[in-house]
Design an enzyme around this catalytic site. Structure first.
Site, PDB file in Angstrom:
ATOM      1  N   SER A 310       0.807  -1.222   0.000  1.00  0.00           N
ATOM      2  CA  SER A 310       0.000   0.000   0.000  1.00  0.00           C
ATOM      3  C   SER A 310       0.841   1.274   0.000  1.00  0.00           C
ATOM      4  O   SER A 310       0.290   2.382  -0.018  1.00  0.00           O
ATOM      5  CB  SER A 310      -0.928   0.008   1.222  1.00  0.00           C
ATOM      6  OG  SER A 310      -0.183  -0.127   2.419  1.00  0.00           O
ATOM      7  N   ASP A 311       2.156   1.129   0.010  1.00  0.00           N
ATOM      8  CA  ASP A 311       3.042   2.301   0.043  1.00  0.00           C
ATOM      9  C   ASP A 311       3.345   2.732  -1.388  1.00  0.00           C
ATOM     10  O   ASP A 311       4.320   2.305  -1.990  1.00  0.00           O
ATOM     11  CB  ASP A 311       4.328   1.947   0.787  1.00  0.00           C
ATOM     12  CG  ASP A 311       5.260   3.145   0.962  1.00  0.00           C
ATOM     13  OD1 ASP A 311       4.889   4.255   0.523  1.00  0.00           O
ATOM     14  OD2 ASP A 311       6.356   2.966   1.532  1.00  0.00           O
ATOM     15  N   TRP A 312       2.532   3.644  -1.915  1.00  0.00           N
ATOM     16  CA  TRP A 312       2.708   4.053  -3.306  1.00  0.00           C
ATOM     17  C   TRP A 312       3.831   5.079  -3.460  1.00  0.00           C
ATOM     18  O   TRP A 312       4.329   5.291  -4.559  1.00  0.00           O
ATOM     19  CB  TRP A 312       1.402   4.611  -3.867  1.00  0.00           C
ATOM     20  CG  TRP A 312       0.834   5.768  -3.112  1.00  0.00           C
ATOM     21  CD1 TRP A 312      -0.025   5.722  -2.066  1.00  0.00           C
ATOM     22  CD2 TRP A 312       1.081   7.147  -3.354  1.00  0.00           C
ATOM     23  NE1 TRP A 312      -0.321   6.984  -1.618  1.00  0.00           N
ATOM     24  CE2 TRP A 312       0.343   7.889  -2.407  1.00  0.00           C
ATOM     25  CE3 TRP A 312       1.870   7.840  -4.288  1.00  0.00           C
ATOM     26  CZ2 TRP A 312       0.360   9.272  -2.355  1.00  0.00           C
ATOM     27  CZ3 TRP A 312       1.889   9.225  -4.232  1.00  0.00           C
ATOM     28  CH2 TRP A 312       1.133   9.923  -3.278  1.00  0.00           C
TER      29      TRP A 312
END
Length: 367
Positions: A310-312
């Site tokens: 989820s770490d874009w």
């Protein structure tokens, strides 16, 4: 666990990448656990952008919150202080250590914006000098996420012979153009505050309103959409049953963001934060090399890379490039990708997953 910060002045002047030299450098740090007789159990924990050397425990029993990674550091925790001696230093330019708020020995006044630009290499070289002063020749491990991950990568590039292990979390080999643009917008938000005074506010009221706005822009980017939706949704403040039809805060998410950055200006010097942002802008391990792999020419160091789906901002695909570069140089390396709704901040706020990985990795023999 009550901890007191320590400070040490480096014995020699510190040359910087920008071409200037700092004649006097003090590094502030904290220690958790005890060094063994051979000084071979030291773990360096490197802090992120808005954190500092206070990684675990409390300074006073009445402190409302412990250090920023208290979930991971302590007796019986993933970084077990009954086995390892953890050292967390405030980076050069980071506020507590020598930085823009420090006194310039040449003028007797705070450096302010006249403080030289520092880089990740400068920060790591200062940390190496700190370890020299503490009599630590080689670290059992260096661990860090975000800006801390950049520091560990720099350690791997500049001083691999002083590492037995490395753990890099939520980091990339260089900052993206998006991040450079974000830092620019945040600096401009800070500069809108009249109290900013072009960074020359030392001894006067700090630019609190500009700092709050800058913090809110950052928080809006760093917080994941899903996490914010779960926490606030479209709920009204206090479960109100009717709309106010005005512009005063009515939604829980508005009330939440009114709190972001409030009071933090007393804990984190805004000008120091600007300097750390600029250091991140300049971070690019491949600069000066033909390829990223060429940055890791030293002795191979067993390395654990951890990213979050989820770490874009620091995506797993970028971490995978680091894994491939290390493998090209023959480094033992593993890349693990975790799930968390906290995105980039997961290693701090949702540390159970990364904690289990670190515990296993630290207990594994490097041979």
């Amino acid at each position: 666990m009550l901890i007191q910060p320590r400070g040490i002045r480096l014995a020699e002047p510190l040359p910087l990448e920008c071409g200037r030299t700092l004649d006097q450098v003090e590094i502030v740090y904290e220690v958790y656990g005890e060094l063994n007789a051979t000084r071979s159990n030291a773990i360096l924990v490197c802090h992120g952008l808005t954190s500092n050397q206070h990684a675990a425990g409390r300074h006073r029993a009445e402190d409302p919150r412990p250090g920023w990674w208290d979930q991971a550091i302590g007796p019986g925790k993933p970084i077990d202080t009954e086995r390892w001696c953890v050292i967390a230093s405030n980076v050069l330019g980071g506020g507590a250590s020598t930085g823009p708020a420090s006194i310039d020995p040449a003028s007797g006044q705070p450096y302010g914006p006249d403080f030289p630009i520092v880089t990740l290499a400068d920060m790591v070289d200062a940390q190496a000098r700190l370890l020299d002063a503490l009599g630590i020749e080689r670290l059992y491990a260096a661990i860090g996420g975000c800006l801390g991950g950049f520091q560990v990568l720099t350690w791997m590039s500049r001083h691999p012979q002083r590492l037995a292990r490395a753990v890099v979390i939520s980091a990339t080999s260089r900052v993206a153009a998006y991040t450079i643009a974000l830092w620019k917008v945040m600096r401009e938000a800070l500069a809108l505050d009249p109290a900013w005074r072009d960074g020359r506010y030392q001894g006067q009221a700090p630019p609190e309103r500009g700092f709050q706005l800058m913090s809110r822009i950052g928080a809006l980017i760093w917080m994941e959409r899903e996490a914010l939706e779960q926490r606030c949704g479209n709920r009204l403040i206090g479960d109100a049953d009717r709309l106010g039809y005005g512009f005063d805060p009515e939604f829980e998410v508005e009330a939440l963001f009114e709190k972001v950055g409030r009071g933090d200006v007393t804990q984190l010097d805004p000008l120091a934060l600007v300097y750390l942002m600029r250091a991140m802008d300049y971070f690019d391990l491949a600069r000066g090399h033909c390829a990223l792999a060429d940055a890791f020419e030293g002795s191979p160091v067993p390395t654990l890379l951890v990213s979050y789906r989820s770490d874009w901002r620091y995506p797993p695909a970028e971490m995978e490039k680091i894994r491939l570069a290390l493998e090209q140089r023959g480094w033992p390396v593993s890349h693990r990708t975790l799930d968390s709704a906290f995105g980039h901040g997961a290693f701090v706020y949702d540390s159970e997953g990364v904690g289990a990985l670190m515990r296993s990795f630290l207990e594994t023999s490097t041979t």
